[in-house]
Design a protein around this motif. Structure first.
Motif: not given
Length: 226
Positions: A101-125
């Motif tokens: 009938a052409g009725n449009v729903s209310n907005t549905a939304s979702a959020t995700i965080t894009l992370d493509t940077t590798v973590p840093t790790v250091n051996i110190t001992s």
């Protein structure tokens, strides 16, 4: 003569819009890929006939270009591949559903965080150097790791010389249990994994020589003949 009357049955008008929802990668908080999966679901007594996906919050009309049609169904569910735009950070996707009938729903939304940077790790001992010598058959390593977006989830180690591996205690500050060494060079890699699945590594080569080395005796000097 008598008159025959007819009762007109009113036509029912569908004015109720679909009810729908969306999640990204089944509700994951982070992703390291710009390609994600949208999990769509909606219901409508008159039948869901299409959905509209956008990063804009502006609600489309039923005739707006960009709707994806689906076979009319009271209960709709589907998965859709979607490409996130822009750089790293939080990404919000908005979805609408429409009926016949052409009725449009209310907005549905979702959020995700894009992370493509590798973590840093250091051996110190016991050292921050790339190599270390020891006469002990085991070694414990310590160090640190960081990830500014999704955080460090796990830290693990592996020794390629004898195919041993394990996890460490801690994440941002960590220490291994005793790692068994083989004679010669032991290449030990410490791997940090962040919440999005990116991995960063640091490596140390530990040279193990069992016991202590006995120095060769100096030769007895020979006196020249008289």
């Amino acid at each position: 003569g008598s008159e025959v009357s007819f009762t007109t049955i009113p036509t029912l008008t569908d004015t109720i819009a679909p009810s729908g929802s969306v999640s990204i990668n089944s509700g994951a908080s982070y992703t390291n890929s710009t390609t994600v999966t949208l999990n769509l679901s909606a219901t409508d007594n008159g039948g869901v006939t299409g959905y509209y996906v956008s990063t804009s919050q502006i609600t489309p009309t039923a005739s707006t270009s960009g709707w994806t049609s689906v076979t009319s169904t009271i209960i709709y569910s589907g998965t859709v591949s979607y490409s996130l735009s822009g750089g790293e950070g939080a990404k919000t996707v908005h979805v609408w559903f429409k009926d016949a009938a052409g009725n449009v729903s209310n907005t549905a939304s979702a959020t995700i965080t894009l992370d493509t940077t590798v973590p840093t790790v250091n051996i110190t001992s016991p050292t921050a150097d790339t190599t270390y010598r020891t006469t002990s058959s085991t070694i414990s390593l310590g160090g640190s790791s960081t990830d500014s977006t999704s955080g460090v989830s796990t830290v693990s180690w592996s020794n390629s010389s004898n195919s041993t591996s394990g996890t460490v205690n801690g994440t941002t500050t960590w220490i291994t249990s005793s790692i068994t060494l083989s004679n010669g060079n032991n290449v030990i890699t410490v791997t940090a994994t962040d919440g999005a699945g990116n991995t960063g590594t640091d490596t140390i080569t530990v040279k193990y020589t069992s016991g202590t080395t006995t120095p060769n005796p100096s030769p007895t000097p020979t006196l020249p003949p008289l």
